[in-house]
Design a protein around this motif. Sequence first.
Motif, mmCIF file in Angstrom:
data_model
loop_
_atom_site.group_PDB
_atom_site.id
_atom_site.type_symbol
_atom_site.label_atom_id
_atom_site.label_comp_id
_atom_site.label_asym_id
_atom_site.label_seq_id
_atom_site.Cartn_x
_atom_site.Cartn_y
_atom_site.Cartn_z
ATOM 1 N N LEU A 13 -5.019 -1.047 -5.270
ATOM 2 C CA LEU A 13 -5.563 -0.801 -3.853
ATOM 3 C C LEU A 13 -4.692 -1.580 -2.850
ATOM 4 C CD1 LEU A 13 -9.269 0.039 -4.823
ATOM 5 C CD2 LEU A 13 -7.258 1.716 -4.885
ATOM 6 N N ARG A 14 -4.900 -2.746 -2.941
ATOM 7 C CA ARG A 14 -4.181 -3.641 -1.819
ATOM 8 C C ARG A 14 -2.673 -3.321 -1.801
ATOM 9 N NH1 ARG A 14 -5.955 -4.768 2.236
ATOM 10 N NH2 ARG A 14 -4.408 -6.391 2.397
ATOM 11 N N GLN A 15 -2.039 -3.150 -2.981
ATOM 12 C CA GLN A 15 -0.680 -2.930 -2.882
ATOM 13 C C GLN A 15 -0.422 -1.718 -2.284
ATOM 14 O OE1 GLN A 15 0.887 -2.557 -6.841
ATOM 15 N NE2 GLN A 15 0.101 -4.693 -7.369
ATOM 16 N N VAL A 16 -1.077 -0.763 -2.553
ATOM 17 C CA VAL A 16 -1.218 0.548 -1.672
ATOM 18 C C VAL A 16 -1.193 0.411 0.120
ATOM 19 C CG1 VAL A 16 -1.820 3.054 -1.379
ATOM 20 C CG2 VAL A 16 -1.530 2.055 -3.611
ATOM 21 N N MET A 17 -2.486 -0.230 -0.046
ATOM 22 C CA MET A 17 -2.857 -0.515 1.718
ATOM 23 C C MET A 17 -1.609 -1.211 2.255
ATOM 24 S SD MET A 17 -5.434 -0.066 3.845
ATOM 25 C CE MET A 17 -6.741 0.719 3.040
ATOM 26 N N LEU A 18 -1.115 -2.033 1.665
ATOM 27 C CA LEU A 18 -0.076 -2.729 2.406
ATOM 28 C C LEU A 18 0.997 -1.986 2.689
ATOM 29 C CD1 LEU A 18 -0.168 -5.764 2.689
ATOM 30 C CD2 LEU A 18 1.568 -6.203 1.038
ATOM 31 N N LYS A 19 1.502 -1.092 1.701
ATOM 32 C CA LYS A 19 2.451 -0.027 1.937
ATOM 33 C C LYS A 19 2.065 0.784 3.089
ATOM 34 C CE LYS A 19 4.574 0.535 -2.672
ATOM 35 N NZ LYS A 19 4.291 1.097 -3.674
ATOM 36 N N LEU A 20 0.842 1.181 3.054
ATOM 37 C CA LEU A 20 0.501 2.326 4.052
ATOM 38 C C LEU A 20 0.445 1.848 5.572
ATOM 39 C CD1 LEU A 20 -2.801 3.840 2.518
ATOM 40 C CD2 LEU A 20 -0.717 4.906 2.577
ATOM 41 N N SER A 21 0.206 0.333 5.493
ATOM 42 C CA SER A 21 -0.009 -0.232 6.792
ATOM 43 C C SER A 21 1.356 -0.392 7.603
ATOM 44 C CB SER A 21 -0.828 -1.573 6.729
ATOM 45 O OG SER A 21 0.017 -2.491 6.007
ATOM 46 N N SER A 22 2.406 -0.117 6.892
ATOM 47 C CA SER A 22 3.837 -0.210 7.332
ATOM 48 C C SER A 22 4.006 1.161 8.407
ATOM 49 C CB SER A 22 4.843 -0.454 6.714
ATOM 50 O OG SER A 22 4.806 0.379 5.394
ATOM 51 N N THR A 23 3.405 1.968 7.948
ATOM 52 C CA THR A 23 3.597 3.370 8.583
ATOM 53 C C THR A 23 2.399 4.085 9.414
ATOM 54 O OG1 THR A 23 4.561 4.018 6.392
ATOM 55 C CG2 THR A 23 4.357 5.806 8.253
ATOM 56 N N PHE A 24 1.033 3.691 8.889
ATOM 57 C CA PHE A 24 -0.245 4.108 9.566
ATOM 58 C C PHE A 24 -0.812 3.074 10.155
ATOM 59 C CE2 PHE A 24 1.025 6.919 5.993
ATOM 60 C CZ PHE A 24 1.164 8.243 6.639
ATOM 61 N N PRO A 25 -1.665 3.185 11.164
ATOM 62 C CA PRO A 25 -2.378 2.140 11.942
ATOM 63 C C PRO A 25 -3.905 1.887 10.864
ATOM 64 C CG PRO A 25 -2.615 4.137 13.222
ATOM 65 C CD PRO A 25 -1.702 4.428 11.843
ATOM 66 N N VAL A 26 -3.601 1.483 9.634
ATOM 67 C CA VAL A 26 -4.820 1.256 9.182
ATOM 68 C C VAL A 26 -4.832 -0.177 8.795
ATOM 69 C CG1 VAL A 26 -4.814 3.150 7.705
ATOM 70 C CG2 VAL A 26 -3.276 1.682 6.893
ATOM 71 N N ARG A 27 -6.255 -0.816 8.740
ATOM 72 C CA ARG A 27 -6.444 -2.292 8.247
ATOM 73 C C ARG A 27 -7.617 -2.267 7.393
ATOM 74 N NH1 ARG A 27 -8.336 -5.615 11.967
ATOM 75 N NH2 ARG A 27 -7.300 -7.263 10.962
ATOM 76 N N GLY A 28 -7.226 -3.008 6.149
ATOM 77 C CA GLY A 28 -8.575 -2.851 5.245
ATOM 78 C C GLY A 28 -9.186 -4.119 5.047
ATOM 79 N N PHE A 29 -10.353 -4.260 4.448
ATOM 80 C CA PHE A 29 -11.079 -5.707 4.214
ATOM 81 C C PHE A 29 -10.179 -6.765 3.980
ATOM 82 C CE2 PHE A 29 -15.976 -4.812 3.829
ATOM 83 C CZ PHE A 29 -15.908 -4.006 4.970
ATOM 84 N N GLY A 30 -9.177 -6.340 2.873
ATOM 85 C CA GLY A 30 -8.166 -7.562 2.497
ATOM 86 C C GLY A 30 -7.450 -7.905 3.611
ATOM 87 N N ASP A 31 -7.263 -7.294 4.930
ATOM 88 C CA ASP A 31 -6.541 -7.825 5.988
ATOM 89 C C ASP A 31 -7.398 -8.454 6.997
ATOM 90 O OD1 ASP A 31 -3.992 -6.264 5.213
ATOM 91 O OD2 ASP A 31 -5.288 -4.570 5.693
ATOM 92 N N MET A 32 -8.769 -8.559 6.917
ATOM 93 C CA MET A 32 -9.737 -9.062 7.863
ATOM 94 C C MET A 32 -10.256 -10.289 7.378
ATOM 95 S SD MET A 32 -11.835 -5.597 8.587
ATOM 96 C CE MET A 32 -11.304 -3.841 8.949
ATOM 97 N N LYS A 33 -10.405 -11.339 8.436
ATOM 98 C CA LYS A 33 -11.162 -12.281 8.067
ATOM 99 C C LYS A 33 -12.656 -11.894 7.959
ATOM 100 C CE LYS A 33 -8.228 -15.966 10.045
ATOM 101 N NZ LYS A 33 -7.342 -16.091 11.378
ATOM 102 N N THR A 34 -13.302 -13.133 7.086
ATOM 103 C CA THR A 34 -14.668 -12.843 7.000
ATOM 104 C C THR A 34 -15.437 -12.672 8.457
ATOM 105 O OG1 THR A 34 -14.550 -14.358 5.417
ATOM 106 C CG2 THR A 34 -16.847 -13.708 6.031
ATOM 107 N N GLU A 35 -14.929 -13.239 9.397
ATOM 108 C CA GLU A 35 -15.667 -12.981 10.851
ATOM 109 C C GLU A 35 -15.594 -11.595 11.136
ATOM 110 O OE1 GLU A 35 -13.796 -15.290 10.090
ATOM 111 O OE2 GLU A 35 -14.977 -17.276 10.374
ATOM 112 N N GLU A 36 -14.421 -10.903 11.150
ATOM 113 C CA GLU A 36 -14.154 -9.484 11.525
ATOM 114 C C GLU A 36 -14.885 -8.763 10.816
ATOM 115 O OE1 GLU A 36 -10.266 -8.164 11.763
ATOM 116 O OE2 GLU A 36 -10.882 -6.180 12.377
ATOM 117 N N ILE A 37 -15.171 -9.019 9.484
ATOM 118 C CA ILE A 37 -15.899 -7.965 8.525
ATOM 119 C C ILE A 37 -17.580 -8.097 9.109
ATOM 120 C CG2 ILE A 37 -16.658 -7.625 6.229
ATOM 121 C CD1 ILE A 37 -14.086 -8.511 5.113
#
Length: 253
Positions: free
Chosen positions: A90-114
């Motif tokens: 899922l993280r590999q796909v999220m990484l690919k998506l984030s180069s084209t779409f304005p998406v940010r997953g939990f794996g991209d966020m620091k604990t503080e942001e979550i």
Amino acid sequence: MKDQAVVVFTDLDATLLGLDDYSFEKARTGLDLCRSLQIPVIAVTSKTLDETKLWIKRIGLDQRFIFENGGGIHLENGKIIDLGVDYSVLRQVMLKLSSTFPVRGFGDMKTEEIAERTGLSLEEAKIAALRRFSEPFVCQETDFEKLENVVGIHGLQIVRGGRFYHLQASGQSKGNAVAYLLKRFKADFGRVFSIALGDSPNDFSMLSKADSPWLVRQPGQEQIIPEINNLKITAKIGPEGWSEAVLTTLNKR
Ligand SMILES: [Mg+2]
């Protein structure tokens, strides 16, 4: 119906727990009734395994529960039934998506942001980030149809929860996991009467599997109402609506 075993499947956030304060105090009457009738209340949530373990202990729910939107089922003996796609994929796909779409997953966020986005404490947010079968994400305005198409090519889907979108396996749903547990219940008890409660689109597949499906009212007015046979909508909001639904259904029996 008196000779049937009864089982309750419930979403947590904004259903059994208050949307902003995560309190289940107002669901107390319904929970007490289930306990006195020995009716198992089974959490069906987008939360992680460890988060859900904490909540079922706090609330006193059944040892069986469904986590990460049907990605996994925790059985009474601690065994996990795995119905999802591994988080690293899922993280590999999220990484690919984030180069084209304005998406940010939990794996991209620091604990503080979550913590900030969920209203959880830092400690709780850390546990919320320990994903196995789903990636919650935020998304700015975008061509959502295009996003969903790309996700579909990877054998995945996007499900909308109360706070986040979730990236997960295409066959993964709360409903499929509930069907799995219902089959087990029926093997053990014969006839089973099921009640399901939820507030968001990621609950609809679960609601459609139940004998008595309840949409728990959210605060505000933008709630999506699905077309599901026999669906009832609570008059009260969140955990208060939860009690209303459980009392109404059980007192009728
Ligand atoms: Mg919810």
